[in-house]
Design an enzyme around this catalytic site. Sequence first.
Site, short mmCIF file in Angstrom:
data_model
loop_
_atom_site.label_atom_id
_atom_site.label_comp_id
_atom_site.label_asym_id
_atom_site.label_seq_id
_atom_site.Cartn_x
_atom_site.Cartn_y
_atom_site.Cartn_z
N GLU A 1 0.81 -1.38 0.14
CA GLU A 1 0.16 0.11 0.20
C GLU A 1 0.80 1.47 0.17
O GLU A 1 1.78 0.97 0.52
CB GLU A 1 -0.61 -0.05 1.23
CG GLU A 1 -1.52 -0.84 1.62
CD GLU A 1 -2.80 -1.65 2.54
OE1 GLU A 1 -2.17 -0.25 3.57
OE2 GLU A 1 -3.74 -1.98 2.68
N LYS B 1 2.41 4.51 1.70
CA LYS B 1 2.52 5.05 2.88
C LYS B 1 1.81 6.44 2.58
O LYS B 1 3.34 6.63 2.20
CB LYS B 1 3.60 4.48 3.21
CG LYS B 1 4.47 4.64 5.05
CD LYS B 1 5.57 4.05 5.19
CE LYS B 1 5.75 4.13 6.62
NZ LYS B 1 5.20 5.88 6.88
N ARG C 1 -1.86 10.23 11.30
CA ARG C 1 -3.26 8.89 11.44
C ARG C 1 -4.15 9.20 12.63
O ARG C 1 -3.99 10.24 13.30
CB ARG C 1 -2.32 7.80 12.43
CG ARG C 1 -2.71 6.58 12.62
CD ARG C 1 -2.21 5.11 12.58
NE ARG C 1 -2.67 4.35 12.54
CZ ARG C 1 -2.30 2.54 12.79
NH1 ARG C 1 -0.10 3.12 13.14
NH2 ARG C 1 -2.70 2.03 12.75
N GLU D 1 -5.14 7.33 7.82
CA GLU D 1 -3.73 8.58 7.28
C GLU D 1 -4.92 9.50 6.49
O GLU D 1 -5.95 9.33 5.86
CB GLU D 1 -3.10 8.13 6.47
CG GLU D 1 -1.58 8.92 6.85
CD GLU D 1 -0.64 9.23 7.49
OE1 GLU D 1 -1.11 7.57 9.01
OE2 GLU D 1 0.47 9.86 7.69
N GLU E 1 6.07 8.71 0.61
CA GLU E 1 6.66 8.81 1.82
C GLU E 1 7.62 7.16 1.13
O GLU E 1 8.55 6.70 1.80
CB GLU E 1 6.37 7.77 3.07
CG GLU E 1 7.47 9.32 4.63
CD GLU E 1 6.82 8.69 6.07
OE1 GLU E 1 7.46 9.41 6.41
OE2 GLU E 1 5.19 8.55 6.21
N LYS F 1 7.29 -1.21 6.95
CA LYS F 1 7.20 -0.33 5.90
C LYS F 1 8.52 -0.15 5.45
O LYS F 1 9.98 -0.32 5.97
CB LYS F 1 7.25 1.02 7.05
CG LYS F 1 8.32 0.96 8.49
CD LYS F 1 7.79 2.14 9.76
CE LYS F 1 8.26 2.06 10.60
NZ LYS F 1 7.83 3.62 11.34
N1 LIG Z 1 -0.78 2.33 4.52
C1 LIG Z 1 -1.09 2.60 5.51
N2 LIG Z 1 -1.06 1.69 6.33
C2 LIG Z 1 -0.74 1.85 7.64
N3 LIG Z 1 -0.15 3.08 8.02
C3 LIG Z 1 0.27 3.85 7.07
C4 LIG Z 1 -0.70 3.92 5.92
N4 LIG Z 1 -0.62 5.06 4.98
C5 LIG Z 1 0.34 5.94 6.15
N5 LIG Z 1 0.96 5.26 6.96
C6 LIG Z 1 1.30 5.95 8.47
O1 LIG Z 1 2.46 5.24 8.35
C7 LIG Z 1 2.50 5.78 10.77
C8 LIG Z 1 3.80 4.21 10.21
O2 LIG Z 1 4.98 4.67 10.46
P1 LIG Z 1 5.76 5.59 10.59
O3 LIG Z 1 7.36 5.35 10.30
O4 LIG Z 1 5.33 6.81 10.36
O5 LIG Z 1 5.39 4.99 12.09
P2 LIG Z 1 5.61 6.72 13.49
O6 LIG Z 1 4.29 6.75 13.38
O7 LIG Z 1 6.87 7.40 13.03
O8 LIG Z 1 5.96 5.27 14.46
P3 LIG Z 1 6.66 4.61 14.52
O9 LIG Z 1 7.89 5.02 13.91
O10 LIG Z 1 7.04 4.57 16.35
O11 LIG Z 1 6.79 3.39 13.97
C9 LIG Z 1 0.95 5.01 10.37
O12 LIG Z 1 1.09 5.41 11.60
C10 LIG Z 1 0.29 5.54 10.29
O13 LIG Z 1 -0.17 6.82 10.57
MG LIG Z 2 8.86 7.11 12.72
MG LIG Z 3 4.04 8.89 9.60
#
Ligand SMILES: Nc1ncnc2c1ncn2[C@@H]1O[C@H](COP(=O)(O)OP(=O)(O)OP(=O)(O)O)[C@@H](O)[C@H]1O
Ligand SMILES: [Mg+2]
Ligand SMILES: [Mg+2]
Length: 637
Positions: free
Chosen positions: A295, A297, A302, A350, A449, A474
């Site tokens: 998917e 990102k 969130r 998101e 991203e 991710k």
């Molecule tokens: N398709 C998607 N599925 C799930 N999450 C998504 C998606 N697209 C965007 N996101 C976002 O990506 C986040 C996870 O990656 P990210 O690296 O941004 O995490 P973070 O919020 O920094 O938290 P952490 O670093 O603690 O994992 C999710 O919490 C969500 O907000």
């Molecule tokens: Mg992060």
């Molecule tokens: Mg994020």
Amino acid sequence: MLDTGKLSWKPGQPVPYSHLATMFEKVEKESKRLEIISLVTDCLRSVIETTPEDLLFCVYLCVNKLAPAHEGVELGIGDMILKKALAEATGRQVKDIQSDYDKVGDLGTVAMKSRSTQRVMFAAKSLTVQTLHKSLLQIAKMTGKDSGTLKKDKIKSLLVAAKGIETQFIVRHLQGKMRIGLAEQTVLVALAHSIALSVPQGTKPNKQILEKVSCPCFLNQLIDSLQAAETLREVYSQLPCYDKIVPVLLKEPINNLPLNCYLQPGIPVHPMLAHPTKGVSEVLDRFADQTFTCEYKYDGERGQIHMTPDGTVRIFSRNSEDNTSKYPDLIALMPKVIKEQTKSFILDAEVVAYDRETKKILPFQVLSTRKRKDANEDTITVQVCLFAFDILYYNGDPLIKRSFHERRELLKSTFTEVEGSFAFAKSRDASDTEEILAFLNDAVADSCEGLMVKTLFGDSSTYEPAQRSHKWLKVKKDYIDGMTDSLDLVPIGAFFGKGKRTGVYGAFLLACYNEETEDFEAICKIGTGISDTQLKEFYDAFEPIIISEPKSYYQYDDSPGLLPNVWFEPKIVWEVAAADLSISPKHKAAIGLVDESRGIALRFPRLVRVRDDKGPEQATSSTQVAAMYRNQAVIGQ
Ligand SMILES: Nc1ncnc2c1ncn2[C@@H]1O[C@H](COP(=O)(O)OP(=O)(O)OP(=O)(O)O)[C@@H](O)[C@H]1O
Ligand SMILES: [Mg+2]
Ligand SMILES: [Mg+2]
């Protein structure tokens, strides 16, 4: 059953706070986790067996919270108010308290010492857990122009009523940090054990449980306790609300807890988190025997969207904060995207800044300019689009145990896309490297991203609240030339700028969070990635959180180049990228986890963004820092 005869209160009477304070004191001196669990378990068991109605307040005080996260009630009273209240309660001068504080470094200890020098005129009624919880809640909720004085007076009366060691812990409750090495997860385990061992009188245990409990076999009890802990942990991640859980624990056998307490619209679920990977090849390795989907990102914020059966819609942040008043436009949108038969749901999505003219996703920075509270729909300038990627609950049914494939089908069949406002996360069920790489490129070209890669079928694709699961991987575009993931760190101090940066801070000291000790451990000094405009903004933004000395729970090196000129309250969180992590003789991050006496530092750190959707306690943990270091060592070989 415990011997309750030795307790200082009689069954049915309110539990005195001294019962908890004595336990806190023992826990503070103990370092072995199992011992700590057993101290807390015994403490809670005596409450269950005498005055079970006080259990909820005891649990809240143990985890040092006052209410469920989404109610947004927080303590964290500034040192100045505490010092003044303490001065008034003890008849001492603020400056004397300050000078003790300079020596001891912990206001709780100073408070206790000050109290013991004070003559007690009359024996105050002892503080009970219930009254203390109520008072703390009142203090936290005080707002308005006289609230400073009101808070101070209320704190003063608590300090006057406190005896001995209680004073120390009351001050720490007020500061919002207990620092006795009692993590919430440990309290949960102890709570489960205590319920399993001291079956509350109100419960109607089924025959099978009765047999087990009356059986003297220690092993049976142990297994029950372990199962109970696992059950409670899982239930709490779905329904993080002691107000709902504790009464059920006292009424029903713990095996029945999941039947009574599970996710519920209106109460934010701890979101599932993803595991960072080094790139597409690691994804293919990890998911070798799995069917998965990729998917986009999205790079926004969130949003967990809840609709309760009465039609109310609420939006919660990653951090379980209520963001409803930030997004009136999304609330207004919801009726257009749901089908008629929809009565209640929990969506995972998101929120992304979106330009409806050009039909393009806008950078995160644009989203962060939106008003954070009480926004008015008519004056909103930054439009958002909601990208839904999961559904956790629908019309009375929790869905988290269903496969992702099923959840995704349900999501698509029960919601309708609205151009520019509501869409399903773009996905492709790709399976080979080239296809995935192509999709990754598309994602980046569409201002995302990177990719989220998720398993699709069976048990390995269920939704796991609160877990950083391997079911979600991710892949970020940045990984290609750096570390596997960015870190979220807390600025705890700053250095005055020189040359071009005269008049503002030129660099900041950043720390990660140690969940075990509740310490903030310095990890790097950062000056890169911050624009001149930001430097000015930060200079002003940090002004209200400047403190005169470092917190006792800051771990840092005091050599000249690394000792900040000013210190800050731990309040702000910054996302930071770096070239790599290295063992450092100076910095203290994850000390003892990888190397006995040295910590870990970031090399070439640069600021990516300010994160207002994470609190300091959600910053990257020391354990995560250690894991990132080890992971990099493996990859580097
Ligand atoms: N398709 C998607 N599925 C799930 N999450 C998504 C998606 N697209 C965007 N996101 C976002 O990506 C986040 C996870 O990656 P990210 O690296 O941004 O995490 P973070 O919020 O920094 O938290 P952490 O670093 O603690 O994992 C999710 O919490 C969500 O907000
Ligand atoms: Mg992060
Ligand atoms: Mg994020």
